[in-house]
Design a protein around this motif. Sequence first.
Motif, PDB file in Angstrom:
ATOM      1  N   VAL A   1       0.823  -1.210   0.000  1.00 36.10           N
ATOM      2  CA  VAL A   1       0.000   0.000   0.000  1.00 36.10           C
ATOM      3  C   VAL A   1       0.859   1.262   0.000  1.00 36.10           C
ATOM      4  CG1 VAL A   1      -1.721   1.299   1.317  1.00 36.10           C
ATOM      5  CG2 VAL A   1      -1.934  -1.183   1.098  1.00 36.10           C
ATOM      6  N   ALA A   2       1.946   1.242   0.717  1.00 37.66           N
ATOM      7  CA  ALA A   2       2.788   2.439   0.829  1.00 37.66           C
ATOM      8  C   ALA A   2       3.384   2.863  -0.507  1.00 37.66           C
ATOM      9  CB  ALA A   2       3.907   2.197   1.847  1.00 37.66           C
ATOM     10  N   THR A   3       3.488   1.934  -1.464  1.00 34.30           N
ATOM     11  CA  THR A   3       4.113   2.272  -2.751  1.00 34.30           C
ATOM     12  C   THR A   3       3.150   2.961  -3.708  1.00 34.30           C
ATOM     13  OG1 THR A   3       3.561   0.129  -3.755  1.00 34.30           O
ATOM     14  CG2 THR A   3       5.632   0.276  -2.535  1.00 34.30           C
ATOM     15  N   LEU A   4       1.870   3.015  -3.364  1.00 31.38           N
ATOM     16  CA  LEU A   4       0.897   3.615  -4.282  1.00 31.38           C
ATOM     17  C   LEU A   4       1.154   5.101  -4.500  1.00 31.38           C
ATOM     18  CD1 LEU A   4      -2.371   1.887  -2.995  1.00 31.38           C
ATOM     19  CD2 LEU A   4      -1.156   1.434  -5.137  1.00 31.38           C
ATOM     20  N   LEU A   5       1.850   5.698  -3.551  1.00 32.21           N
ATOM     21  CA  LEU A   5       2.113   7.134  -3.632  1.00 32.21           C
ATOM     22  C   LEU A   5       3.328   7.461  -4.496  1.00 32.21           C
ATOM     23  CD1 LEU A   5       0.932   9.751  -2.498  1.00 32.21           C
ATOM     24  CD2 LEU A   5       2.435   9.508  -0.531  1.00 32.21           C
ATOM     25  N   ASP A   6       4.142   6.470  -4.802  1.00 30.66           N
ATOM     26  CA  ASP A   6       5.419   6.743  -5.469  1.00 30.66           C
ATOM     27  C   ASP A   6       5.241   7.452  -6.800  1.00 30.66           C
ATOM     28  OD1 ASP A   6       6.516   5.502  -3.330  1.00 30.66           O
ATOM     29  OD2 ASP A   6       7.036   3.644  -4.370  1.00 30.66           O
ATOM     30  N   ASP A   7       4.322   6.946  -7.630  1.00 32.71           N
ATOM     31  CA  ASP A   7       4.117   7.539  -8.949  1.00 32.71           C
ATOM     32  C   ASP A   7       3.729   8.999  -8.869  1.00 32.71           C
ATOM     33  OD1 ASP A   7       4.834   5.519 -10.542  1.00 32.71           O
ATOM     34  OD2 ASP A   7       2.891   5.198 -11.480  1.00 32.71           O
TER      35      ASP A   7
END
Length: 522
Positions: free
Chosen positions: A229-235
């Motif tokens: 879930v935490a990686t959804l913000l990367d983009d």
Amino acid sequence: MTLLLDIAPFISPVSPHATGSEIYKRFQAEPDTLAIAVVDSEDRPLGLIERNAFLVQMAAQYGYALWAKRAVSHLMKTDPVIADGDVTVAEFCGRILEERPSELLHGFIVTCGGRYAGVGTALALLQATGAAASAHAQEMSRLAQETQEALAAKGRFLAVMSHEIRTPLNGVLAVAEILRRKAKSPELAPLVDTILESGGVLLRLLNDALDLSRAEASGLALDEAPVAVATLLDDASGLWAAQAELKGLAFEARYEGLSGVWALADAGRLRQVLNNLVGNAVKFTESGRVDVRVGCAVEAGHVRLWGEVTDTGPGIPAERLGDIFEPFHQTEQGLRQGGAGLGLAVCRQIVERMNGTIAAASEGRGARFRFEVPLHQLQEPAEAAPAEAADERTTEALHVLIADDNETNRMVARTLCEMFGCTSECVEDGAQAVIAAATGQFDLILMDVKMPVMDGVEATRRIRSRSDAVSQVPILALTANADPADAAFYRCCGMNGVVEKPVKPERLLAAMNAVLTLAEAA
């Protein structure tokens, strides 16, 4: 529209002086007659004799002897419901339900110009309303089917248009990307960047229109897979921070959930929602800041994911908040800034497809968009061995077969292969691709899907049906069909991977390396 005259047959009335025995004989001779009207000499209604009530009276002890010779004025119902024949069945039922609901179980007299015109019954009303309800249901079913067919037709039209637009767009963007990599003149750089940026805007509009059409036709597919879930913000953080900086905006993107939470989700669609919301915030905010937050809460094996984007832009007028997520609805600021008004509509469709909610709020200046979606929690997967980076693997000495009916697309693919250190040959349709592949000279095939003579799917099937080593050559679909269902279908038909047009060099290289690595491991 059914009128009372349509359901009330003209049954010969009787005068108030008719006897009970006459009425008895009438009912015996006319088994389908349920009620008989009593009228005066000018055919004005006086009362009503209902079959069941009358026969019960006559069947009672001494009933026939008592009533046979008496005038029906003593037997009739003196206060029957009387209605004009021009009234519709629906209006009549509504009025009676409101004024005298019990009378719906009895007969009634229908008049025309105040004179007797027929007798209505509860059975006739039931049949009429039942037929009307059935006709209404059939009509609604027909309209629903026509609507669905229209949406499907629109979806097919957009899919075809998407393919036809992506084909030349592939040439524009791919050639611009090649120019950017090869051109040495600093004066050309901003011009090439403008081509790429404008083409990217066109591609996003095309994708939004296609997504909206799929959603309306209930065809918006979700490709769910385990995601941190935490990686959804990367983009969103990487893509828009630089854009905000160019406008002089403060930009902050932060994750506020638990660390190490994994869920089953369509990460691509969630990132699409975030990118649309953040992109709008950066676009409409001239000064101040844009804040992006993503978080989650874990509750009994489920993950409640939320995202929030706030800005200090012009805000949203209160009267527009109700329709801001509708297609083509824009604020005045939105109209001035340009765009088709599809991004927020697509966001709503995606979030609702995930059984979530999305809302907007604005108080004076600034706006806040927030969405929440429920996801299934997953255990953190075991750490996989690090994959070899795509750009570290060499494609040198590869001989590639390019099958595409469009000359520009062949030129783009050929140029990219040269950039990757590959040699290549080109054919113009699937039949030629099958013949060329049979020579066994090629390490990889880049196969267009829609081609004349023989399409890429059939060509792939024929290559895979061979009994020699040629049947195992890796095949990558290069296609303008962007639907995930299409990509899944191509893989089922024997293709090893799919690269969507417009083709980006890094994606093509990564896909080539991926299928070649799998082929070597097999």
